[in-house]
Design an enzyme around this catalytic site. Structure first.
Site, PDB file in Angstrom:
ATOM      1  N   ASP A 227     -66.412 -35.259  49.306  1.00 14.05           N
ATOM      2  CA  ASP A 227     -66.948 -34.926  50.633  1.00 14.05           C
ATOM      3  C   ASP A 227     -68.178 -34.004  50.519  1.00 14.05           C
ATOM      4  OD1 ASP A 227     -67.357 -34.399  53.282  1.00 14.05           O
ATOM      5  OD2 ASP A 227     -65.277 -33.884  53.736  1.00 14.05           O
TER       6      ASP A 227
ATOM      7  N   SER B  11     -66.146 -25.812  56.682  1.00 15.75           N
ATOM      8  CA  SER B  11     -66.509 -27.054  56.020  1.00 15.75           C
ATOM      9  C   SER B  11     -67.866 -26.855  55.355  1.00 15.75           C
ATOM     10  CB  SER B  11     -66.642 -28.176  57.049  1.00 15.75           C
ATOM     11  OG  SER B  11     -65.387 -28.515  57.541  1.00 15.75           O
TER      12      SER B  11
ATOM     13  N   HIS C  71     -69.023 -34.893  55.657  1.00 13.71           N
ATOM     14  CA  HIS C  71     -68.694 -34.964  57.084  1.00 13.71           C
ATOM     15  C   HIS C  71     -69.564 -34.020  57.916  1.00 13.71           C
ATOM     16  CE1 HIS C  71     -65.612 -31.644  56.442  1.00 13.71           C
ATOM     17  NE2 HIS C  71     -65.919 -31.359  57.699  1.00 13.71           N
TER      18      HIS C  71
HETATM   19  N1  ASP Z   1     -62.031 -30.363  57.531  1.00 14.08           N
HETATM   20  C1  ASP Z   1     -62.065 -29.292  58.429  1.00 14.08           C
HETATM   21  C2  ASP Z   1     -62.924 -29.566  59.617  1.00 14.08           C
HETATM   22  O1  ASP Z   1     -63.468 -30.605  59.689  1.00 14.08           O
HETATM   23  C3  ASP Z   1     -62.283 -27.975  57.816  1.00 14.08           C
HETATM   24  C4  ASP Z   1     -61.104 -27.132  58.150  1.00 14.08           C
HETATM   25  O2  ASP Z   1     -60.825 -26.986  59.333  1.00 14.08           O
HETATM   26  O3  ASP Z   1     -60.447 -26.643  57.249  1.00 14.08           O
HETATM   27  O4  ASP Z   1     -63.029 -28.812  60.541  1.00 14.08           O
END
Ligand code: ASP
Length: 722
Positions: free
Chosen positions: A223, A656, A87
């Site tokens: 991911d 991330s 991502h």
């Molecule tokens: N998956 C989160 C993000 O995209 C990472 C997190 O905030 O823990 O910001």
């Protein structure tokens, strides 16, 4: 109480906190030696503080990358190979994708270095050093300065500190405020500008679970994506050139495939974005009952439209993949956050802490004088802030949630130049040329029917929900002119505006004359954007910044008081996009009554969730085949393949892509998310339920090696087997 019961209580009080509770906090790496290392070693960490952060010798910090300024990545080979989340790489994967070469759907693996894809604008930043400059900054401040004077003095002294620190080098420097401006640290950085895409799995692996599983445990998402940093012949940063060579970093992470057990030490090293752990109950309440619900409702509308349209064609799906992810990520997080705040009674908890604070203040006359009215003032200020905060939200999320409005905002400079007296024709031509160049790029990812539906929905919502006495006059005018028929208004806007159609925009720019600036002013999108914005500036902008400024100033005093109250035990600073260390251990959690989550997921979970008819739960055929054959190579364990795990590291957005490191400093996972209710950890960290979610490094290697056959990449890495 009988003897046995008493023993249990004594056990809980004296034994539990030290050995069983998760750790809270994201700590400054240069202070680990002073503050955290003993506790970390107690939890099993085998290296020294110098191994984590050192200016004199290579340390783990030299393998940590601030990726594109928003995420984290880590160096995993001597040839500049870096690992981050899928991502985090998503917008660059999307940029290289087309209906013919759909890297989002199919994945992408460069066969060799020559085939790696340049990513314009993508940067990789390393931290050279971190230095406490609080005394220097404070020596330029006086107690009776106004806030603007204070800010000017800080800016001035920061500029001279950074100039001194970076002279005769290509490094950059920044002085950052911590603890609401009670402390200041100089951060010296080195930024590489040639970063190329090396590999990414198909989205059915990298985004497996999609929006359904986002912010949710148990998780089965691979991911990750791989990039490489390139440097000039001297190993220094350079703009993209085919002559650049792979960067040789001072440190690259060894990768352990030995696996881990529940209870094993973990450390996350990365760049958490923003947290607000010291908010008062009033601040938490405003997020919980005002900003989150409204922001969620606005994004609901946008997502409904985008999600439906993305199913229509591959072209639209690719066009909106990155935008949709950005919108839905925070949308879902805010929902989890509110669920967590409610379930753990966060406002009440804050109130209890405030009661303790008040008790402490009342114990001492000086404290009473300095801090006695703090909490009450917070209450008043938050109340004053609320309508303006809501107004601001409807401008930022509501009006700017419409793509055409955001696009039109970029034309304000042209407008300003056109009404200047005298007009600087040369500058205007330059601006027009710049705009012309950007048209095709903008419209490449624009689908008018989506924006039109979102426009219609958000105008209606804003008219309904923006505080009535703060609504711009244009809303009333629109309602009058179209007798409340927003469909008609929307038709008119989209049939005439230049901001929603590529050829109209090209025509407009080709024939632009400053004398005819009224054409821009009369464009219905421009008109709406300008009126809403001007009105916001006249009504709420100043009130918002003034009140918010007072609140921030108050937090500075409150933070100072909290630190005093905390005594020897140093509090950790809120995240501010600077490098931090968070330590904890692999551990599951009790989610709710009768629900206990385990710490690990495996490939069996993908097979369970697999549904070729569901957008979020498709899986590549090859993955299913490997699963059926149980062909996991060296990455499998006990007949299965680990996929993800949870641990108790205090993380946030920006973490991330951060490495999860074991007690020996080896890479065991890649942080990518948090559990649903655990997202409240940005505001209140509850050690019993806040968990970060990471993809197991063995799953990453399995996908690179067995699934994609990109074994040449594995050969670059240092794998620790036993
Ligand atoms: N998956 C989160 C993000 O995209 C990472 C997190 O905030 O823990 O910001």
């Amino acid at each position: 109480m009988n003897y046995k019961k008493l023993l249990v209580v004594v056990f809980c009080i004296f034994i539990t906190p030290a050995f069983l509770l998760a750790e809270e906090g994201m700590w400054i790496p240069s202070l680990v030696k002073k503050i955290n290392i003993d506790r970390m070693q107690e939890l099993g960490f085998k290296l020294s503080a110098e191994d984590i952060y050192s200016v004199n010798k290579s340390s783990l910090k030299d393998g940590i990358v601030h990726f594109g300024g928003g995420c984290t990545a880590e160096v995993i080979s001597g040839e500049g190979l870096i690992l981050t989340n899928h991502h985090c790489g998503y917008s660059n994967i999307q940029r290289h994708s087309s209906v013919e070469n759909d890297y989002l759907t199919d994945g992408v693996w460069a066969e060799n270095k020559k085939a790696e894809l340049p990513c314009k604008g993508l940067t990789a930043t390393f931290i050279v050093r971190i230095e406490d400059v609080t005394e220097k900054v404070n020596s330029s401040l006086t107690a009776n300065m106004t806030e603007p004077e204070r800010k000017a003095a800080i800016d001035k002294v920061s500029a001279s500190i950074t100039a001194e620190a970076t002279k005769d080098s290509h490094y950059k420097g920044q002085v950052k405020a911590y603890y609401y401006g009670n402390e200041f640290y100089l951060i010296v950085t080195e930024t590489y500008r040639d970063v190329r895409l090396v590999g990414a799995p198909p989205s059915s692996i990298g985004k497996f679970g999609g929006d359904t599983d986002n912010w949710v445990w148990p998780r089965h998402t691979g991911d990750f994506s791989l990039f490489r940093i390139y440097a000039n012949a001297d190993n220094e940063p350079a703009d993209y050139s085919k002559d650049n060579v792979p960067y040789k970093s001072k440190f690259s992470f060894p990768i352990s495939i030995k696996g881990m057990q529940e209870g094993d030490f973990t450390m996350v090293y990365g760049f958490p974005g923003r947290t607000s752990e010291y908010l008062t109950s009033h601040g938490v309440d405003q997020i919980y009952s005002v900003t989150n619900p409204h922001a969620i409702a606005i994004r609901d509308e946008r997502l409904k439209v985008m999600d439906a349209a993305m199913l229509e064609s591959a072209k639209i799906r690719i066009q909106y993949a990155s935008k949709q992810s950005r919108v839905s990520n925070a949308w879902k997080k805010w929902q989890g956050q509110n669920t967590g705040l409610a379930r753990y009674d966060a406002i009440n908890l804050k109130q209890q802490r405030e009661a303790d604070f008040t008790k402490w203040v009342n114990e001492d006359a000086t404290r009473k004088k300095d801090y006695g009215s703090l909490l009450e003032t917070f209450g008043d200020l938050y109340e004053k802030l609320e309508p303006h905060r809501l107004h601001r939200l409807y401008v930022n999320e509501g009006m700017y949630g419409i793509e055409a409005i955001r696009y039109a905002n970029g034309f304000r400079k042209l407008h300003e130049m056109s009404v200047e007296n005298p007009v600087n024709a040369e500058e205007v031509t330059k601006e027009i040329e710049k705009r012309k160049k950007a048209v095709a790029g903008y419209f490449k990812n624009y689908h008018q029917p989506i924006d039109k539906k979102i426009f219609r929905a958000l105008i209606e919502l804003s008219m309904e929900k923006m505080p009535q006495d703060l609504q711009p006059a244009i809303f009333e005018k629109i309602n009058k002119k179209y007798s409340g028929n927003l469909d008609k208004y929307t038709e008119h806007v989209f049939n005439t505006s230049v901001f929603v159609d590529e050829s109209r925009m090209n025509d407009f720019l080709d024939n632009y004359k400053t004398k005819k600036v009224y054409k821009l002013e009369q464009d219905p999108i421009y008109q709406l954007m300008a009126s809403v914005l001007n009105h916001y500036h006249e009504t709420s902008s100043t009130a918002y910044s003034e009140t918010n400024g007072e609140i921030v100033k108050l937090y500075r005093t409150y933070m100072k008081a909290l630190q005093e109250m905390s005594g020897e035990k140093k509090l950790y600073p809120d995240a501010n996009s600077t490098l931090r260390v968070a330590f904890g251990k692999v551990e599951g959690y009790k989610a709710r009554n009768a629900v206990q989550y385990e710490a690990f997921t495996t490939l069996e979970g993908i097979a369970e969730k697999y549904d070729p008819e569901h957008r979020d739960f498709k899986a590549p055929k090859r993955l299913i085949e490997l699963y059926k054959a149980k062909d996991y190579g060296p990455y499998g364990v006990n007949g299965t393949l680990p996929v993800a795990f949870v641990s108790s590291n205090h993380t946030s957005g920006g973490n991330s892509g951060s490495p999860v490191i074991n007690a020996n400093g080896e890479l065991i996972g890649l942080n990518f998310d948090r559990n649903w209710i655990g997202t409240m950890s940005d505001i209140v960290y509850d050690p019993s339920v806040c968990r970060n979610i990471s993809v197991d490094i063995r799953y990453v290697l399995f996908i690179v090696d067995k699934f994609a056959g990109a074994t040449h990449l594995i050969d670059e890495m240092k794998i620790v087997k036993d």
